[in-house]
Design a protein around this motif. Sequence first.
Motif, PDB file in Angstrom:
ATOM      1  N   TYR A  58       0.922  -1.691   0.036  1.00 25.78           N
ATOM      2  CA  TYR A  58       0.230  -0.016  -0.244  1.00 25.78           C
ATOM      3  C   TYR A  58       0.752   1.405  -0.310  1.00 25.78           C
ATOM      4  N   SER A  59       0.393   2.082  -0.764  1.00 23.00           N
ATOM      5  CA  SER A  59       1.224   3.581  -1.181  1.00 23.00           C
ATOM      6  C   SER A  59       0.955   4.111   0.633  1.00 23.00           C
ATOM      7  N   ILE A  60       1.108   5.865   0.935  1.00 20.07           N
ATOM      8  CA  ILE A  60       0.963   6.593   2.169  1.00 20.07           C
ATOM      9  C   ILE A  60      -0.667   6.853   1.934  1.00 20.07           C
ATOM     10  N   ASN A  61      -0.768   7.445   0.483  1.00 18.66           N
ATOM     11  CA  ASN A  61      -2.246   7.539   0.077  1.00 18.66           C
ATOM     12  C   ASN A  61      -2.658   6.704   0.576  1.00 18.66           C
ATOM     13  N   GLN A  62      -3.018   5.484   0.082  1.00 18.40           N
ATOM     14  CA  GLN A  62      -3.906   4.551   0.519  1.00 18.40           C
ATOM     15  C   GLN A  62      -4.670   3.879   1.940  1.00 18.40           C
ATOM     16  N   VAL A  63      -3.017   4.068   2.454  1.00 17.45           N
ATOM     17  CA  VAL A  63      -2.900   3.290   3.738  1.00 17.45           C
ATOM     18  C   VAL A  63      -3.434   5.208   4.381  1.00 17.45           C
ATOM     19  N   ALA A  64      -3.714   6.304   3.861  1.00 17.58           N
ATOM     20  CA  ALA A  64      -4.084   7.358   4.205  1.00 17.58           C
ATOM     21  C   ALA A  64      -5.753   7.036   4.137  1.00 17.58           C
ATOM     22  N   LYS A  65      -6.098   6.655   3.506  1.00 15.67           N
ATOM     23  CA  LYS A  65      -7.494   6.688   2.720  1.00 15.67           C
ATOM     24  C   LYS A  65      -8.124   5.227   3.808  1.00 15.67           C
ATOM     25  N   ILE A  66      -7.637   4.436   3.222  1.00 15.95           N
ATOM     26  CA  ILE A  66      -7.906   2.737   4.669  1.00 15.95           C
ATOM     27  C   ILE A  66      -8.719   3.566   6.407  1.00 15.95           C
TER      28      ILE A  66
ATOM     29  N   LEU B  87      -6.666   9.081   7.960  1.00 13.38           N
ATOM     30  CA  LEU B  87      -6.040   9.932   8.565  1.00 13.38           C
ATOM     31  C   LEU B  87      -5.543  11.394   6.625  1.00 13.38           C
ATOM     32  N   SER B  88      -4.943  11.865   7.422  1.00 15.12           N
ATOM     33  CA  SER B  88      -3.858  12.669   6.578  1.00 15.12           C
ATOM     34  C   SER B  88      -2.681  12.081   6.258  1.00 15.12           C
ATOM     35  N   PRO B  89      -2.188  12.466   4.638  1.00 16.53           N
ATOM     36  CA  PRO B  89      -0.267  11.800   4.427  1.00 16.53           C
ATOM     37  C   PRO B  89       0.549  12.627   5.279  1.00 16.53           C
ATOM     38  N   TYR B  90      -0.216  13.079   5.775  1.00 14.24           N
ATOM     39  CA  TYR B  90       0.517  14.132   6.921  1.00 14.24           C
ATOM     40  C   TYR B  90       0.750  13.658   8.058  1.00 14.24           C
ATOM     41  N   THR B  91      -0.487  13.135   8.570  1.00 15.31           N
ATOM     42  CA  THR B  91      -0.538  12.533  10.239  1.00 15.31           C
ATOM     43  C   THR B  91       0.302  11.176   9.644  1.00 15.31           C
ATOM     44  N   ILE B  92       0.205  10.176   8.940  1.00 13.60           N
ATOM     45  CA  ILE B  92       1.063   9.399   8.846  1.00 13.60           C
ATOM     46  C   ILE B  92       3.269   9.871   8.560  1.00 13.60           C
ATOM     47  N   ARG B  93       2.908  10.813   8.187  1.00 16.22           N
ATOM     48  CA  ARG B  93       3.982  11.264   7.812  1.00 16.22           C
ATOM     49  C   ARG B  93       4.659  11.599   9.923  1.00 16.22           C
ATOM     50  N   PHE B  94       4.542  12.470  10.547  1.00 19.46           N
ATOM     51  CA  PHE B  94       4.183  12.862  11.309  1.00 19.46           C
ATOM     52  C   PHE B  94       4.039  11.199  12.171  1.00 19.46           C
ATOM     53  N   TYR B  95       3.546  10.541  12.317  1.00 22.04           N
ATOM     54  CA  TYR B  95       3.560   9.357  12.856  1.00 22.04           C
ATOM     55  C   TYR B  95       5.296   8.624  12.787  1.00 22.04           C
ATOM     56  N   ASP B  96       5.314   8.979  11.067  1.00 22.19           N
ATOM     57  CA  ASP B  96       6.652   8.106  10.525  1.00 22.19           C
ATOM     58  C   ASP B  96       7.725   8.997  11.606  1.00 22.19           C
TER      59      ASP B  96
ATOM     60  N   ASP C  10       1.467  -3.760   8.310  1.00 21.05           N
ATOM     61  CA  ASP C  10       2.074  -2.946   8.061  1.00 21.05           C
ATOM     62  C   ASP C  10       0.352  -1.599   8.851  1.00 21.05           C
ATOM     63  N   LEU C  11      -0.116  -2.078   7.611  1.00 23.79           N
ATOM     64  CA  LEU C  11      -1.387  -1.967   7.772  1.00 23.79           C
ATOM     65  C   LEU C  11      -2.047  -1.977   9.196  1.00 23.79           C
ATOM     66  N   ASP C  12      -2.779  -3.311   9.201  1.00 26.32           N
ATOM     67  CA  ASP C  12      -2.788  -3.863  10.279  1.00 26.32           C
ATOM     68  C   ASP C  12      -2.273  -3.193  11.579  1.00 26.32           C
ATOM     69  N   LEU C  13      -1.222  -2.470  11.715  1.00 28.27           N
ATOM     70  CA  LEU C  13      -0.277  -2.048  13.265  1.00 28.27           C
ATOM     71  C   LEU C  13      -0.632  -0.247  12.772  1.00 28.27           C
ATOM     72  N   VAL C  14      -0.741   0.284  11.590  1.00 28.26           N
ATOM     73  CA  VAL C  14      -1.532   1.619  12.014  1.00 28.26           C
ATOM     74  C   VAL C  14      -2.438   1.655  11.730  1.00 28.26           C
ATOM     75  N   LYS C  15      -3.513  -0.214  11.766  1.00 19.29           N
ATOM     76  CA  LYS C  15      -4.774   0.269  12.310  1.00 19.29           C
ATOM     77  C   LYS C  15      -4.901   0.608  14.508  1.00 19.29           C
ATOM     78  N   LEU C  16      -3.569   0.153  14.433  1.00 19.23           N
ATOM     79  CA  LEU C  16      -3.713  -0.223  15.928  1.00 19.23           C
ATOM     80  C   LEU C  16      -2.947   0.958  16.760  1.00 19.23           C
ATOM     81  N   ILE C  17      -2.092   1.600  15.688  1.00 21.89           N
ATOM     82  CA  ILE C  17      -1.735   2.292  16.422  1.00 21.89           C
ATOM     83  C   ILE C  17      -2.872   3.943  16.558  1.00 21.89           C
ATOM     84  N   CYS C  18      -3.507   3.710  15.092  1.00 18.67           N
ATOM     85  CA  CYS C  18      -5.219   4.578  15.892  1.00 18.67           C
ATOM     86  C   CYS C  18      -5.983   4.640  16.061  1.00 18.67           C
ATOM     87  N   CYS C  19      -6.111   3.144  16.875  1.00 14.62           N
ATOM     88  CA  CYS C  19      -6.951   2.817  17.917  1.00 14.62           C
ATOM     89  C   CYS C  19      -6.471   3.339  19.340  1.00 14.62           C
ATOM     90  N   LEU C  20      -5.231   2.936  19.825  1.00 19.27           N
ATOM     91  CA  LEU C  20      -4.403   4.006  20.776  1.00 19.27           C
ATOM     92  C   LEU C  20      -5.021   5.120  20.911  1.00 19.27           C
TER      93      LEU C  20
END
Length: 128
Positions: free
Chosen positions: A2-10, A13-22, A44-54
């Motif tokens: 997945y690209s950052i834009n795909q993960v952001a959409k799923i 989140l914004s791509p900016y937020t994902i970059r911030f988390y990184d 990785d996508l599952d971990l990002v979802k967990l991070i969002c949940c937390l």
Amino acid sequence: MYSINQVAKICDLSPYTIRFYDKEGLLPFISRGKNRRREFSEADLDLVKLICCLKNTGMSIKEIRRYINLCMQGPETVEMRKKIMKAHRENILRQISDLKKNLNIVDLKIAFYNTEESSHAFISGSKD
């Protein structure tokens, strides 16, 4: 992958937020492609979802980073991760309890407005 834009959409989140988390060290598991762009696997996508949940349930960035770092260390940290999750679960249950109390107060106020008595209440009166 997945690209950052795909993960952001799923993850809504914004791509900016994902970059911030990184940048905050929450995504050390993310690989980079030949063009140096972030690439996310299904895991990785599952971990990002967990991070969002937390994050959505009130865990601090610092505590999420601690948890992710323990994940990256491997199976020897399972008990520590379990302890973090149990403590966070207790925090969520407290939040739910507080929300239920607040909801009850709001419901009582709505019930008051549905009574004949509310039509006689002053805008700034003690009953309102």
